[in-house]
Write a protein that holds these residues in place. Structure first.
Motif, short mmCIF file in Angstrom:
data_model
loop_
_atom_site.label_atom_id
_atom_site.label_comp_id
_atom_site.label_asym_id
_atom_site.label_seq_id
_atom_site.Cartn_x
_atom_site.Cartn_y
_atom_site.Cartn_z
N VAL A 102 0.05 10.51 2.33
CA VAL A 102 -0.53 9.25 2.76
C VAL A 102 -0.91 9.37 4.22
O VAL A 102 -0.11 9.81 5.05
N PRO B 158 3.03 13.15 -2.92
CA PRO B 158 2.18 12.14 -2.27
C PRO B 158 1.92 12.49 -0.80
O PRO B 158 2.82 12.91 -0.09
N ASN C 268 3.12 1.49 -3.29
CA ASN C 268 2.30 1.81 -4.46
C ASN C 268 1.78 3.24 -4.43
O ASN C 268 1.67 3.89 -5.48
N ALA C 269 1.46 3.74 -3.24
CA ALA C 269 1.00 5.13 -3.13
C ALA C 269 2.07 6.09 -3.61
O ALA C 269 1.78 7.11 -4.24
N LEU D 184 0.83 -1.21 0.00
CA LEU D 184 0.00 0.00 0.00
C LEU D 184 0.86 1.26 0.00
O LEU D 184 0.63 2.18 -0.78
N LEU D 185 1.86 1.30 0.88
CA LEU D 185 2.71 2.49 0.96
C LEU D 185 3.58 2.66 -0.29
O LEU D 185 3.65 3.76 -0.85
N TYR E 62 2.94 5.12 -7.78
CA TYR E 62 1.92 5.45 -8.77
C TYR E 62 1.28 6.81 -8.51
O TYR E 62 0.12 7.03 -8.79
N ARG E 63 2.05 7.73 -8.00
CA ARG E 63 1.56 9.08 -7.68
C ARG E 63 1.41 9.91 -8.95
O ARG E 63 2.01 9.58 -9.99
#
Length: 72
Positions: free
Chosen positions: A65, A63, A52-53, A49-50, A56-57
């Motif tokens: 989060v 970013p 990819n955040a 999750l982290l 894929y920003r």
């Protein structure tokens, strides 16, 4: 029983370079500090999750989060 703070410290250390390169802001609001779960599986979920955040920003935004836990 997993300590959520410790798990995120490990993950943040692993992706430190990506965080710095992207200037990502990661905020935590941990109301439930422990969880009964497989460490390997939960680490994989949070890591993906982290990372990819950040990966894929939008190239036009920094970013941001937010991670929180609570008992439901």
């Amino acid at each position: 029983e997993l300590n959520i703070h410790e798990l995120f410290k490990e993950i943040m250390a692993d992706i430190r370079e990506n965080i710095q390169e992207s200037s990502a802001s990661i905020k935590f609001d941990i109301k439930e500090p422990t969880l009964r779960f497989s460490k390997r599986n939960l680490r994989s979920i949070f890591y993906n999750l982290l990372s990819n955040a950040i990966k894929y920003r939008s190239p036009k935004r920094t970013p941001q989060v937010s991670i929180s836990t609570e008992r439901v």
